[in-house]
Design an enzyme around this catalytic site. Structure first.
Site, PDB file in Angstrom:
ATOM      1  N   SER A  15       1.080  -0.870   0.283  1.00 38.58           N
ATOM      2  CA  SER A  15      -0.063   0.093   0.038  1.00 38.58           C
ATOM      3  C   SER A  15       0.574   1.171   0.134  1.00 38.58           C
ATOM      4  O   SER A  15       0.736   2.347  -0.996  1.00 38.58           O
ATOM      5  CB  SER A  15      -1.023  -0.285   1.440  1.00 38.58           C
ATOM      6  N   ARG A  40       0.644   7.869   5.771  1.00 39.24           N
ATOM      7  CA  ARG A  40      -0.398   6.929   6.529  1.00 39.24           C
ATOM      8  C   ARG A  40      -1.052   7.779   6.491  1.00 39.24           C
ATOM      9  O   ARG A  40      -2.674   6.716   6.700  1.00 39.24           O
ATOM     10  CB  ARG A  40       0.561   6.939   8.177  1.00 39.24           C
ATOM     11  N   HIS A  43      -3.272   6.196   3.233  1.00 36.69           N
ATOM     12  CA  HIS A  43      -2.949   4.735   3.754  1.00 36.69           C
ATOM     13  C   HIS A  43      -4.781   5.209   4.661  1.00 36.69           C
ATOM     14  O   HIS A  43      -5.320   4.114   4.035  1.00 36.69           O
ATOM     15  CB  HIS A  43      -1.737   4.260   4.519  1.00 36.69           C
TER      16      HIS A  43
END
Lengths: 223, 223
Positions: A15, A40, A43
């Site tokens: 990812s 993040r 994500h």
């Protein structure tokens, strides 16, 4: 059906690679020091707007990580954000996590003072915790209380400001950023309307993982 | 600084009005029956992409609400989603909420079977709960397990499918939607990469509030 059979750590690595590639394709330049946090958050949301939305005060990531490595208290403004913060990473660093929103004393105090639970919880937290990191993903009110307390001399370790919404949210984030910067408190904020408990938790986790990786490089495969 | 001093219920009402106005300005036509869900997801994310991303099987909202009014079990795939579901509204309807991800038996079982906790938790939930509503905001694996179990004869009350991410997520949501529709199970899904625990919880809350409002019109000022 194109299903990839991966372990969770592999899925996360894949990812992050995809996010990096798409950011490059979109011509987004993310400062190296902010990359772990920005990636993040993307994500966690699949929303590339956060490549532009996230505001970092000067050297914010390094300063937050430095604090987390010492093992501090982390206060969230919602149980959802609390539940999203990695307890494993926090404990590994000696950090403890707290949220007072649903505490019976806070509910009682909010009723007595005819105020919101967010206000009462944040007031209590700034009295009970010295040098703690604050992560706000829900209530703009929590940021206004925090800004007031900082102006009165309270010094949090850092502030993560990421409430989401349409009323008072933009203003609350602008206020806390300007107050934090005036008082040299590291602040990371999702500017504009977007944010949320998952975003606040993702920012804290990126900081925790970075701090943990510095203590034990490669040990946990975090990030 | 343009700060509006409102009670939480007023802030929510104002937010919903702004969202409605902006949807109209963007020329987005939301079906009346889906409005409460769509607006609550946008309220939770400040992301108007959800005006296009949310997929509803035929009469999904009415069918989910009908089930919730009877008081069913609601299973989430993460403690974060669990923490986001309104306990007040759930209890009001006689619904109970459950998440097995962090249960010691599930952690043990996942290790024994060399599988993920999401898989073990979802397998357990489909064995322990009959006619429950499932809300998945994190693990695409949970949706694959659910799809498999439905194909084997399991009949959930409804499925909310909203994991977020870059690997297996799009495929998992397409799979569960096609399986649910083949077996006439109401499904509400955030198609594409976007979603998350807050989105799954927001969809469930919109359904719970709608159900509660039907029982006690205007009593709680929900929505």
């Amino acid at each position: 059906m194109n299903i990839i059979h991966f372990r969770p750590a592999d899925i996360e690595r894949t990812s992050m690679r995809i996010i990096g590639e798409e950011l490059a394709r979109m011509g987004k330049q993310i400062k190296k020091e902010n990359e772990a946090v920005v990636k993040r958050v993307i994500h966690t949301t699949a929303d590339f707007d956060y490549a532009d939305n996230l505001h970092f005060s000067r050297a914010a990531v390094a300063l937050c990580v430095e604090k987390l490595r010492r093992g501090i208290d982390i206060i969230t403004d919602s149980n959802m954000a609390l539940s999203g913060v990695s307890k494993t990473a926090a404990q590994h660093l000696g950090c403890t996590t707290h949220c007072y929103m649903a505490h019976p004393d806070i509910i009682k105090k909010a009723k007595e003072d005819n105020t919101t639970r967010a206000t009462a919880a944040m007031q209590y937290a700034t009295e009970a915790h010295f040098d703690a990191g604050f992560a706000v993903g829900n209530a703009p009110t929590a940021l206004f209380v925090l800004a007031e307390r900082i102006e009165a001399g309270f010094l949090p370790a850092f502030v993560v400001a990421a409430p989401v919404g349409f009323v008072n949210v933009v203003e609350a984030k602008e206020k806390i950023v300007s107050v934090c910067e005036a008082f040299h408190i590291p602040v990371i904020a999702a500017m504009g309307r977007k944010g949320g408990s998952t975003v606040a938790a993702a920012i804290v986790n990126a900081l925790l993982y970075t701090a943990a990786d510095m203590l034990d490089p490669g040990a946990r495969g975090w990030n």
